[in-house]
Design an enzyme around this catalytic site. Structure first.
Site, short mmCIF file in Angstrom:
data_model
loop_
_atom_site.label_atom_id
_atom_site.label_comp_id
_atom_site.label_asym_id
_atom_site.label_seq_id
_atom_site.Cartn_x
_atom_site.Cartn_y
_atom_site.Cartn_z
N GLY A 188 7.40 -4.32 5.95
CA GLY A 188 7.16 -4.17 4.76
C GLY A 188 5.40 -3.80 4.60
N THR A 189 4.99 -4.24 3.98
CA THR A 189 3.30 -3.14 4.02
C THR A 189 3.11 -2.12 3.38
OG1 THR A 189 1.76 -2.76 5.88
CG2 THR A 189 3.54 -1.23 6.16
N THR A 190 1.57 -2.19 3.21
CA THR A 190 1.21 -0.57 2.14
C THR A 190 0.13 -0.79 3.17
OG1 THR A 190 1.53 -1.45 0.43
CG2 THR A 190 0.05 -0.52 0.04
#
Length: 254
Positions: free
Chosen positions: A16-18
């Protein structure tokens, strides 16, 4: 960004990341959120800096397993430092992207990590690149899943604009593009990137574009969050910008 859980071999690593990078007239902006979680369920840190400096004017963003990504960036720093000493000149951005790609591809069976590489060099000026650690990449409309890890690359192709993003697809080829996004949060901002990215933006316009994109992703993706880490890279130097969570632009009622 995820830390490996004890039972990751059973469940896989839910990343999970951006992360994103975009070129503007005379430079490039690279940025990310700052949330690290375990298995997508427990937030272990709100202040992880996923934008790592691998050389003076070259940075990369990390996605996937935090341990894997940190190990690869540490090795890349060594290779690029040694390269600059041998050549008696700073490395090119494409050289940094190639080092990261080679490290990831040669260890693709063990790694779950992806990277966006961006920087400025004397030959091509501002550039952006993206790659991942298990030899798969996705095009703009494709999300590829491998070992429970998603990696998405948004490629906004602008006519008559020099392509300056190095995407690493299956087999290790490098493809040039002007902007890229990655991580689970990128799912929510494809439309924004398509609609709002423009070639030859000013520094302020590109910085606002990146801030808005991260804010939109962090507002919708439960495993992206914290603060926005941004780095502006130009010929004259590097500027770090941190936007606290309570200062990020809001686009909907919370």
């Amino acid at each position: 960004m995820e830390k490996r859980s004890v039972d990751s071999r059973v469940r896989g690593v839910s990343t999970g990341t951006t992360i994103l990078a975009a070129t503007f007239d005379g430079g490039v902006v690279i940025g990310s959120d700052s949330r690290a979680s375990i298995g997508g369920e427990y937030v272990s840190s709100k202040t992880i800096n996923k934008v790592v400096q691998v050389h003076d004017q070259i940075f990369c963003c990390m996605a996937g397993s935090l341990a894997d990504a940190q190990a690869v960036t540490k090795a890349a720093k060594f290779h690029l430092s040694f390269h600059s000493v041998q050549m008696e000149t700073p490395p090119l951005v494409i050289a940094a992207a190639s080092v990261l790609q080679e490290l990831c591809y040669n260890n693709k069976e063990e790694l779950q990590a992806g990277f966006i590489t961006a920087g400025w060099d004397r030959k091509k000026g501002p550039q952006v690149g993206a790659g991942r650690g298990d030899s798969h990449t996705g095009s703009r409309d494709t999300a590829v899943q491998s070992n429970s890890t998603y990696w998405r690359v948004a490629a906004v192709l602008i006519p008559c604009v020099p392509l300056q993003v190095y995407v690493v697809p299956l087999g290790g080829m490098l493809v040039g593009q002007p902007v890229t996004i990655g991580g689970s949060g990128s799912t929510y901002i494809y439309g924004y990137v398509d609609a709002k990215y423009k070639p030859n933006m000013s520094r302020e316009e590109c910085l606002q574009f990146a801030t808005n994109a991260l804010a939109l992703a962090m507002g919708r993706d439960n495993v992206s969050g914290g603060v926005a880490h941004l780095v502006v890279i130009t010929e004259t130097g590097v500027e770090h910008v941190v936007v606290p969570g309570n200062k990020l632009p809001k686009f909907h009622n919370e």
